[in-house]
Motif scaffolding. Structure first.
Motif, PDB file in Angstrom:
ATOM      1  N   GLN A  42       0.891  -1.267   0.202  1.00 38.87           N
ATOM      2  CA  GLN A  42      -0.040  -0.071  -0.035  1.00 38.87           C
ATOM      3  C   GLN A  42       0.882   1.103  -0.007  1.00 38.87           C
ATOM      4  OE1 GLN A  42      -2.243  -1.869   3.605  1.00 38.87           O
ATOM      5  NE2 GLN A  42      -3.897  -0.315   2.537  1.00 38.87           N
ATOM      6  N   TYR A  43       0.428   2.462  -0.507  1.00 38.87           N
ATOM      7  CA  TYR A  43       1.201   3.604  -0.632  1.00 38.87           C
ATOM      8  C   TYR A  43       0.401   4.562  -0.083  1.00 38.87           C
ATOM      9  CZ  TYR A  43       4.393   0.992  -3.739  1.00 38.87           C
ATOM     10  OH  TYR A  43       5.245   0.198  -4.153  1.00 38.87           O
ATOM     11  N   MET A  44       0.954   5.375   0.961  1.00 36.99           N
ATOM     12  CA  MET A  44       0.176   6.145   1.501  1.00 36.99           C
ATOM     13  C   MET A  44       1.062   7.631   1.458  1.00 36.99           C
ATOM     14  SD  MET A  44      -2.125   4.622   3.073  1.00 36.99           S
ATOM     15  CE  MET A  44      -2.749   3.023   3.918  1.00 36.99           C
ATOM     16  N   SER A  45       0.261   8.769   1.615  1.00 36.75           N
ATOM     17  CA  SER A  45       0.809  10.162   1.264  1.00 36.75           C
ATOM     18  C   SER A  45       1.357  10.477   2.654  1.00 36.75           C
ATOM     19  CB  SER A  45      -0.226  10.966   0.807  1.00 36.75           C
ATOM     20  OG  SER A  45      -0.002  12.389   0.863  1.00 36.75           O
ATOM     21  N   SER A  46       2.515  11.315   2.454  1.00 37.37           N
ATOM     22  CA  SER A  46       3.070  11.610   3.665  1.00 37.37           C
ATOM     23  C   SER A  46       2.222  12.804   4.293  1.00 37.37           C
ATOM     24  CB  SER A  46       4.453  12.148   3.527  1.00 37.37           C
ATOM     25  OG  SER A  46       4.302  13.219   2.433  1.00 37.37           O
ATOM     26  N   LEU A  47       1.295  13.297   3.581  1.00 35.13           N
ATOM     27  CA  LEU A  47       0.396  14.540   4.036  1.00 35.13           C
ATOM     28  C   LEU A  47      -0.893  13.908   4.938  1.00 35.13           C
ATOM     29  CD1 LEU A  47      -0.036  16.219   0.517  1.00 35.13           C
ATOM     30  CD2 LEU A  47       1.608  16.975   2.398  1.00 35.13           C
ATOM     31  N   VAL A  48      -0.898  12.542   4.962  1.00 34.80           N
ATOM     32  CA  VAL A  48      -2.003  11.923   5.667  1.00 34.80           C
ATOM     33  C   VAL A  48      -1.607  10.773   6.338  1.00 34.80           C
ATOM     34  CG1 VAL A  48      -4.226  10.754   5.445  1.00 34.80           C
ATOM     35  CG2 VAL A  48      -3.455  12.065   3.446  1.00 34.80           C
ATOM     36  N   SER A  49      -1.153  11.287   7.931  1.00 37.73           N
ATOM     37  CA  SER A  49      -0.855  10.498   8.933  1.00 37.73           C
ATOM     38  C   SER A  49      -1.926   9.584   9.568  1.00 37.73           C
ATOM     39  CB  SER A  49      -0.052  11.148   9.941  1.00 37.73           C
ATOM     40  OG  SER A  49      -0.904  11.757  10.816  1.00 37.73           O
ATOM     41  N   GLU A  50      -1.475   8.354   9.971  1.00 37.01           N
ATOM     42  CA  GLU A  50      -2.395   7.638  10.522  1.00 37.01           C
ATOM     43  C   GLU A  50      -3.089   8.245  11.676  1.00 37.01           C
ATOM     44  OE1 GLU A  50      -2.973   3.254  12.983  1.00 37.01           O
ATOM     45  OE2 GLU A  50      -1.096   4.015  12.200  1.00 37.01           O
ATOM     46  N   GLN A  51      -2.240   8.912  12.416  1.00 37.69           N
ATOM     47  CA  GLN A  51      -2.735   9.402  13.720  1.00 37.69           C
ATOM     48  C   GLN A  51      -3.804  10.580  13.502  1.00 37.69           C
ATOM     49  OE1 GLN A  51       0.257  11.653  16.038  1.00 37.69           O
ATOM     50  NE2 GLN A  51      -1.048  11.899  17.693  1.00 37.69           N
ATOM     51  N   ALA A  52      -3.452  11.540  12.551  1.00 36.56           N
ATOM     52  CA  ALA A  52      -4.422  12.484  11.990  1.00 36.56           C
ATOM     53  C   ALA A  52      -5.645  12.005  11.539  1.00 36.56           C
ATOM     54  CB  ALA A  52      -3.890  13.529  11.024  1.00 36.56           C
ATOM     55  N   LEU A  53      -5.726  11.017  10.815  1.00 38.58           N
ATOM     56  CA  LEU A  53      -7.124  10.575  10.225  1.00 38.58           C
ATOM     57  C   LEU A  53      -7.678   9.724  11.621  1.00 38.58           C
ATOM     58  CD1 LEU A  53      -8.133  10.581   7.485  1.00 38.58           C
ATOM     59  CD2 LEU A  53      -7.771   8.060   7.252  1.00 38.58           C
ATOM     60  N   VAL A  54      -7.053   9.341  12.347  1.00 39.80           N
ATOM     61  CA  VAL A  54      -7.822   8.390  13.430  1.00 39.80           C
ATOM     62  C   VAL A  54      -8.337   9.552  14.448  1.00 39.80           C
ATOM     63  CG1 VAL A  54      -7.433   7.291  15.801  1.00 39.80           C
ATOM     64  CG2 VAL A  54      -6.483   6.495  13.682  1.00 39.80           C
ATOM     65  N   GLN A  55      -7.662  10.856  14.483  1.00 45.81           N
ATOM     66  CA  GLN A  55      -8.292  11.813  15.490  1.00 45.81           C
ATOM     67  C   GLN A  55      -9.490  12.389  14.844  1.00 45.81           C
ATOM     68  OE1 GLN A  55      -4.706  14.494  15.743  1.00 45.81           O
ATOM     69  NE2 GLN A  55      -4.262  13.377  17.628  1.00 45.81           N
ATOM     70  N   GLU A  56      -9.497  12.390  13.325  1.00 46.68           N
ATOM     71  CA  GLU A  56     -10.342  13.026  12.761  1.00 46.68           C
ATOM     72  C   GLU A  56     -11.774  12.199  12.791  1.00 46.68           C
ATOM     73  OE1 GLU A  56     -12.881  15.759  11.106  1.00 46.68           O
ATOM     74  OE2 GLU A  56     -11.022  16.188  11.406  1.00 46.68           O
ATOM     75  N   ALA A  57     -11.507  10.918  12.683  1.00 50.98           N
ATOM     76  CA  ALA A  57     -12.608   9.833  12.770  1.00 50.98           C
ATOM     77  C   ALA A  57     -13.162   9.987  14.183  1.00 50.98           C
ATOM     78  CB  ALA A  57     -11.931   8.447  12.534  1.00 50.98           C
ATOM     79  N   GLN A  58     -12.474  10.140  15.341  1.00 56.17           N
ATOM     80  CA  GLN A  58     -12.717  10.075  16.397  1.00 56.17           C
ATOM     81  C   GLN A  58     -13.895  11.148  16.661  1.00 56.17           C
ATOM     82  OE1 GLN A  58      -9.249  10.256  18.912  1.00 56.17           O
ATOM     83  NE2 GLN A  58      -9.205   8.150  19.146  1.00 56.17           N
ATOM     84  N   LYS A  59     -13.571  12.377  16.315  1.00 61.14           N
ATOM     85  CA  LYS A  59     -14.171  13.629  16.016  1.00 61.14           C
ATOM     86  C   LYS A  59     -15.696  13.270  15.505  1.00 61.14           C
ATOM     87  CE  LYS A  59     -11.281  16.633  14.679  1.00 61.14           C
ATOM     88  NZ  LYS A  59     -10.797  18.017  14.343  1.00 61.14           N
ATOM     89  N   GLN A  60     -15.605  12.839  14.292  1.00 57.05           N
ATOM     90  CA  GLN A  60     -16.719  12.495  13.450  1.00 57.05           C
ATOM     91  C   GLN A  60     -17.690  11.631  14.195  1.00 57.05           C
ATOM     92  OE1 GLN A  60     -16.382  12.371   9.112  1.00 57.05           O
ATOM     93  NE2 GLN A  60     -14.867  13.863   8.971  1.00 57.05           N
ATOM     94  N   TYR A  61     -16.958  10.342  14.562  1.00 56.00           N
ATOM     95  CA  TYR A  61     -17.793   9.386  15.411  1.00 56.00           C
ATOM     96  C   TYR A  61     -18.651   9.965  16.409  1.00 56.00           C
ATOM     97  CZ  TYR A  61     -19.001   4.683  17.032  1.00 56.00           C
ATOM     98  OH  TYR A  61     -19.396   3.476  17.512  1.00 56.00           O
ATOM     99  N   ALA A  62     -17.951  10.805  17.340  1.00 53.23           N
ATOM    100  CA  ALA A  62     -18.589  11.380  18.484  1.00 53.23           C
ATOM    101  C   ALA A  62     -19.861  12.093  18.185  1.00 53.23           C
ATOM    102  CB  ALA A  62     -17.304  12.120  19.185  1.00 53.23           C
ATOM    103  N   SER A  63     -19.589  12.901  16.835  1.00 52.86           N
ATOM    104  CA  SER A  63     -20.788  13.800  16.462  1.00 52.86           C
ATOM    105  C   SER A  63     -21.780  12.926  16.034  1.00 52.86           C
ATOM    106  CB  SER A  63     -20.132  14.772  15.467  1.00 52.86           C
ATOM    107  OG  SER A  63     -21.080  15.529  14.810  1.00 52.86           O
ATOM    108  N   ILE A  64     -21.636  11.723  15.400  1.00 56.25           N
ATOM    109  CA  ILE A  64     -22.461  10.858  14.779  1.00 56.25           C
ATOM    110  C   ILE A  64     -23.263  10.196  15.998  1.00 56.25           C
ATOM    111  CG2 ILE A  64     -23.176   8.595  13.724  1.00 56.25           C
ATOM    112  CD1 ILE A  64     -20.562   9.676  11.681  1.00 56.25           C
ATOM    113  N   VAL A  65     -22.640   9.970  16.923  1.00 60.40           N
ATOM    114  CA  VAL A  65     -23.181   9.215  18.253  1.00 60.40           C
ATOM    115  C   VAL A  65     -23.938  10.310  18.953  1.00 60.40           C
ATOM    116  CG1 VAL A  65     -22.552   8.157  20.498  1.00 60.40           C
ATOM    117  CG2 VAL A  65     -21.492   7.529  18.345  1.00 60.40           C
ATOM    118  N   SER A  66     -23.415  11.294  19.112  1.00 57.11           N
ATOM    119  CA  SER A  66     -24.061  12.599  19.984  1.00 57.11           C
ATOM    120  C   SER A  66     -25.470  12.973  19.148  1.00 57.11           C
ATOM    121  CB  SER A  66     -23.118  13.674  20.115  1.00 57.11           C
ATOM    122  OG  SER A  66     -23.804  14.721  20.706  1.00 57.11           O
TER     123      SER A  66
END
Length: 277
Positions: A42-66
């Motif tokens: 798999q080829y991942m962009s250096s502009l998209v870190s795993e940590q950044a995407l997980v943090q964004e997912a946490q925010k979106q999931y919290a919003s959906i759940v709320s």
């Protein structure tokens, strides 16, 4: 003038191509191959870190759940929710075979009250199963494990990050081009995550990987891997003569998929039989 235009256009294309390559050139091994042998590079962009995407997912999931909670649509049926969470926990206990770090993810599981036949897992292990899937498909525990395992596999394999990486690499090229042409191009990580999670279809490659890994997770957790075949047969019957359910609109099904699932299920049967002892 025509010669100059072609030279400028060629330079722009070269710049776009170079920028895109620089943005997406890193090879990443997200998971081990497991018994089913998922080992694509798999080829991942250096502009998209795993940590950044997980943090964004946490925010979106919290919003959906709320939002679901505010609407009275979160974990409405206690028995149904307990069933889904129990199956998910057995699957989560097996993720170490593909990636040991995932055992430490902050996994969350909820049932959203909706007529949609759908389920998903965001980066970092944020799972949602829609009540419409349970009501309309009436899945056995083995079949429900196949659904949840499939979605978990997308997260383990970081398919969302892979798709976002491809888009971000394209945007880098567009940004370079916009600088040359005077147009504008913007990049929004949150917006792109929403798009790849809920709008864009997964590729056939991603689907095959999720199918295979999901079947292995289910087998290791003590769920009959052959249930993945009957699950997709039920999915297909829902869409016969009508528009496909949401789950199928981004999860293409075909005879080749059934054949592959049958083959993989047989391959992991020893894991299932061992787990059942």
């Amino acid at each position: 003038m025509k010669t100059i235009w072609f030279l400028k256009r060629g330079s722009a294309i070269a710049a776009v191509t170079g920028a895109a390559l620089l943005a997406g050139c890193a090879a990443v091994q997200t998971t081990d191959s497991g018994t089913v042998g998922v080992d694509r590079k798999q080829y991942m962009s250096s502009l998209v870190s795993e940590q950044a995407l997980v943090q964004e997912a946490q925010k979106q999931y919290a919003s959906i759940v709320s939002q679901a909670k505010a609407q009275g649509a979160l974990d409405v049926d206690a028995k149904q929710t307990a069933r889904v969470k129990a199956i998910a926990q057995r699957l989560i206990a097996q993720v170490g075979v593909f990636r040991p770090d995932a055992a430490q993810w902050n996994w969350e599981v909820h049932v959203l009250n909706s007529d949609e036949v759908n389920a998903w897992c965001m980066p970092g292990g944020k799972i949602a199963v829609y009540s419409g899937m349970i009501k309309q498909l009436k899945p056995t525990d083995d079949e429900l494990a196949a659904v949840i395992g499939h979605e978990m596999a997308h997260a383990l394999r970081e398919h969302s990050r892979e798709q976002v990486s491809q888009q971000m690499a394209t945007d880098v090229g567009l940004s370079v081009l916009s600088a040359l042409t005077g147009s504008s191009a913007t990049s929004d990580l949150g917006g792109k995550l929403t798009e790849v999670m809920f709008t864009l279809p997964n590729s056939r490659t991603h689907e095959t990987e999720a199918d295979r890994m999901g079947v292995e997770l289910a087998a290791r957790a003590g769920y009959d891997p052959r249930a993945a075949v009957t699950l997709w047969q039920k999915m297909g019957s829902l869409s016969a003569g009508n528009a496909p359910p949401e789950f199928l609109s981004t999860h293409p099904s075909a005879a080749t998929r059934t054949a592959d699932l049958t083959k993989i299920a047989e391959q992991v049967m020893p894991l299932y039989q061992s787990a059942k002892k």
